[in-house]
Design a protein around this motif. Structure first.
Motif, mmCIF file in Angstrom:
data_model
loop_
_atom_site.group_PDB
_atom_site.id
_atom_site.type_symbol
_atom_site.label_atom_id
_atom_site.label_comp_id
_atom_site.label_asym_id
_atom_site.label_seq_id
_atom_site.Cartn_x
_atom_site.Cartn_y
_atom_site.Cartn_z
ATOM 1 N N TYR A 10 0.853 -1.194 0.000
ATOM 2 C CA TYR A 10 0.000 0.000 0.000
ATOM 3 C C TYR A 10 0.886 1.240 0.000
ATOM 4 O O TYR A 10 1.939 1.256 0.643
ATOM 5 N N LYS A 11 0.429 2.275 -0.707
ATOM 6 C CA LYS A 11 1.115 3.554 -0.696
ATOM 7 C C LYS A 11 0.070 4.663 -0.652
ATOM 8 O O LYS A 11 -0.843 4.713 -1.483
ATOM 9 N N SER A 12 0.204 5.533 0.358
ATOM 10 C CA SER A 12 -0.734 6.646 0.516
ATOM 11 C C SER A 12 0.022 7.958 0.584
ATOM 12 O O SER A 12 1.150 8.018 1.088
ATOM 13 N N TYR A 13 -0.626 9.005 0.080
ATOM 14 C CA TYR A 13 -0.166 10.373 0.287
ATOM 15 C C TYR A 13 -1.243 11.050 1.143
ATOM 16 O O TYR A 13 -2.289 11.434 0.631
ATOM 17 N N GLY A 14 -1.001 11.154 2.439
ATOM 18 C CA GLY A 14 -2.025 11.665 3.338
ATOM 19 C C GLY A 14 -3.196 10.702 3.371
ATOM 20 O O GLY A 14 -3.030 9.508 3.651
ATOM 21 N N ASN A 15 -4.382 11.202 3.039
ATOM 22 C CA ASN A 15 -5.575 10.363 3.029
ATOM 23 C C ASN A 15 -5.848 9.721 1.667
ATOM 24 O O ASN A 15 -6.834 9.008 1.505
ATOM 25 N N SER A 43 3.981 4.247 -12.135
ATOM 26 C CA SER A 43 5.263 4.896 -11.827
ATOM 27 C C SER A 43 5.498 4.957 -10.322
ATOM 28 O O SER A 43 6.634 4.799 -9.852
ATOM 29 N N THR A 44 4.430 5.158 -9.562
ATOM 30 C CA THR A 44 4.559 5.142 -8.094
ATOM 31 C C THR A 44 5.011 3.768 -7.623
ATOM 32 O O THR A 44 5.870 3.651 -6.743
ATOM 33 N N LEU A 45 4.452 2.721 -8.205
ATOM 34 C CA LEU A 45 4.858 1.363 -7.838
ATOM 35 C C LEU A 45 6.330 1.146 -8.160
ATOM 36 O O LEU A 45 7.084 0.598 -7.337
ATOM 37 N N LEU A 46 6.768 1.588 -9.342
ATOM 38 C CA LEU A 46 8.179 1.465 -9.704
ATOM 39 C C LEU A 46 9.059 2.208 -8.702
ATOM 40 O O LEU A 46 10.087 1.681 -8.253
ATOM 41 N N ASN A 47 8.657 3.415 -8.332
ATOM 42 C CA ASN A 47 9.462 4.223 -7.408
ATOM 43 C C ASN A 47 9.543 3.605 -6.022
ATOM 44 O O ASN A 47 10.572 3.715 -5.342
ATOM 45 N N GLU A 54 8.873 5.881 -0.078
ATOM 46 C CA GLU A 54 8.611 4.916 0.987
ATOM 47 C C GLU A 54 7.229 4.299 0.802
ATOM 48 O O GLU A 54 6.304 4.947 0.310
ATOM 49 N N ILE A 55 7.098 3.043 1.219
ATOM 50 C CA ILE A 55 5.793 2.398 1.174
ATOM 51 C C ILE A 55 5.048 2.672 2.481
ATOM 52 O O ILE A 55 5.668 2.948 3.516
ATOM 53 N N THR A 56 3.730 2.611 2.432
ATOM 54 C CA THR A 56 2.921 2.805 3.632
ATOM 55 C C THR A 56 2.835 1.509 4.424
ATOM 56 O O THR A 56 2.948 1.498 5.654
ATOM 57 N N SER A 57 2.638 0.389 3.719
ATOM 58 C CA SER A 57 2.650 -0.931 4.360
ATOM 59 C C SER A 57 2.900 -1.987 3.294
ATOM 60 O O SER A 57 2.825 -1.714 2.099
ATOM 61 N N GLY A 58 3.191 -3.200 3.751
ATOM 62 C CA GLY A 58 3.509 -4.287 2.834
ATOM 63 C C GLY A 58 5.003 -4.572 2.826
ATOM 64 O O GLY A 58 5.742 -4.116 3.702
ATOM 65 N N ILE A 187 14.245 -7.306 -15.105
ATOM 66 C CA ILE A 187 13.872 -5.952 -15.522
ATOM 67 C C ILE A 187 12.445 -5.645 -15.070
ATOM 68 O O ILE A 187 11.552 -6.486 -15.192
ATOM 69 N N VAL A 188 12.259 -4.434 -14.536
ATOM 70 C CA VAL A 188 10.921 -3.899 -14.267
ATOM 71 C C VAL A 188 10.757 -2.673 -15.156
ATOM 72 O O VAL A 188 11.580 -1.759 -15.111
ATOM 73 N N TYR A 189 9.715 -2.661 -15.959
ATOM 74 C CA TYR A 189 9.570 -1.692 -17.045
ATOM 75 C C TYR A 189 8.179 -1.059 -16.970
ATOM 76 O O TYR A 189 7.166 -1.775 -16.934
ATOM 77 N N VAL A 190 8.121 0.256 -16.934
ATOM 78 C CA VAL A 190 6.844 0.979 -16.883
ATOM 79 C C VAL A 190 6.517 1.557 -18.249
ATOM 80 O O VAL A 190 7.384 2.153 -18.898
ATOM 81 N N THR A 191 5.270 1.380 -18.698
ATOM 82 C CA THR A 191 4.830 1.985 -19.947
ATOM 83 C C THR A 191 3.317 2.157 -19.921
ATOM 84 O O THR A 191 2.615 1.444 -19.186
ATOM 85 N N HIS A 192 2.811 3.098 -20.708
ATOM 86 C CA HIS A 192 1.363 3.204 -20.917
ATOM 87 C C HIS A 192 0.994 2.569 -22.256
ATOM 88 O O HIS A 192 -0.180 2.458 -22.600
#
Length: 370
Positions: A10-15, A43-47, A54-58, A187-192
């Motif tokens: 999980y990743k949160s920015y505030g609420n 991209s957040t997952l990659l970062n 930082e991750i929130t949990s997990g 390799i971990v690769y991000v694309t749309h």
């Protein structure tokens, strides 16, 4: 090289929750592509995997060891960014070796590493040039070379080809695939771009609104989509999603489609047990454009080819293919036909439906009916 495992992340920015319970795993030497529309969280997952956020949990494990909380420098990774991030005042050779200089690697070892990646990426003649003298594709090769000299456990690519033109993007895609085959590094690769995802990946993670929609091989994600979002997002042209009414007559099950002129026709369905519960109800038939074609272009190995007459609205020649636009169930539907298929706009033509490749979805939940 190392395996990568993500558990209930999980990743949160505030609420605001950006990533919501992500679980996935890629084997040692695998090629994981994170794909999804803008804002889905890829991209957040990659970062978070790279340690840039930082991750929130997990938990995140590289090579079987938890790296949650560790800075990027302690994770033995290397990144290639969309923006190339090259130093404009340095030569290509200096850009490639800069990280090694910071780590006090001996000059002879640096020179050997530069030669190794320059040969691998075929940029030997560019080593004395500066980034301003390079094309976009050449800059991307240099950015990759800078990551390659690290010899890390995992490579991260964040939309590395999005700044290139269409032809160069295809060429670089082939280079990255060839490079992965040669190195065997994870390799971990991000694309749309879902075509990039399908052509490069050994495993694809499809994300939407911070949730992992589906995780599997390219064939699983393309041929066996878990819901309507994945069916529609993966593939170009995307899967046709057509409203249809389920008809059950004893042991026989079929779906009824309505053509543009109001004419209805049935398509028999086999081996989809869950459809019988929808008797008399409207569901969504999913069929890829290549599974809706002219009779001569149909898959001859399939035992579920059904031919039906349909009115053609628009014909779009596309060189190697001809695309015919139909209207079924009130929806624009695309048929992918042979280049020399005899089809004319405004006329009725025989189309072959490959029902072995058809899938079905619940209209309300959007989930696959099996």
């Amino acid at each position: 090289m190392a395996s990568l495992s993500i558990e209930n992340l999980y990743k949160s920015y505030g609420n605001v929750e950006v990533l919501k319970g992500i679980d996935l795993e890629i084997e040692d030497g695998g090629f994981l592509v994170l794909v999804g529309p803008s804002g889905c969280g890829k991209s957040t997952l990659l970062n978070t995997i790279a340690g840039l956020e930082e991750i929130t949990s997990g938990d995140i494990m590289i090579g079987g060891k938890s790296v949650a909380g560790l800075p990027p420098s302690k994770r033995d990774i290397a990144m290639v960014f969309q923006s190339y991030a090259l130093y404009p005042n340095m030569t290509v050779a200096q850009n490639i070796s800069f990280g090694m200089e910071v780590r006090k690697v001996e000059k002879s070892e640096r020179e050997a590493a530069i030669k190794r990646v320059a040969d691998m990426l075929q940029i030997g003649e560019l080593l004395n040039r500066k980034p301003g003298q390079l094309s976009g594709g050449q800059r991307q090769r240099v950015a990759m070379g800078r990551a390659l000299v690290r010899d890390p456990q995992v490579f991260f690519f964040d939309e590395p080809l999005s700044n290139l033109d269409a032809k160069l993007r295809v060429d670089m895609r082939t280079e990255i695939k060839r490079l992965h085959k040669r190195m065997g590094t994870t390799i971990v690769y991000v694309t749309h771009d879902q075509i990039e995802a399908l052509t490069l990946a050994s495993k694809i993670a499809v994300l939407k609104d911070g949730y992992l929609q589906q995780f599997g091989t390219p064939a699983e994600v393309y041929d066996d989509p878990i819901n309507m979002f994945v069916a529609d997002f993966m593939g170009s042209p995307s899967m046709n999603l057509v409203p249809a009414v389920v008809k059950v007559d004893g042991e026989a099950t079929s779906v009824t489609l309505k053509e543009a002129g109001g004419i209805e026709f049935d398509l028999p369905v086999h081996n989809v047990q869950g459809l019988s519960a929808y008797a008399g109800k409207t569901i969504v038939l999913g069929i890829r454009p290549e599974a809706l074609t002219d009779p001569h272009g149909a898959d001859r190995t399939s035992d579920q080819i059904v031919e039906r007459q349909c009115m053609v609205d628009v014909v779009e020649p596309a060189g190697s293919d001809t695309f015919s636009i139909l209207h079924l169930g009130g929806k624009q539907t695309i048929a992918r036909m042979r280049a020399n298929a005899q089809v004319t706009a405004g006329e009725t033509t025989t189309f072959a439906f490959d029902m072995a490749k058809a899938v079905f979805f619940d209209q309300e939940t959007t989930l696959r009916i099996r």
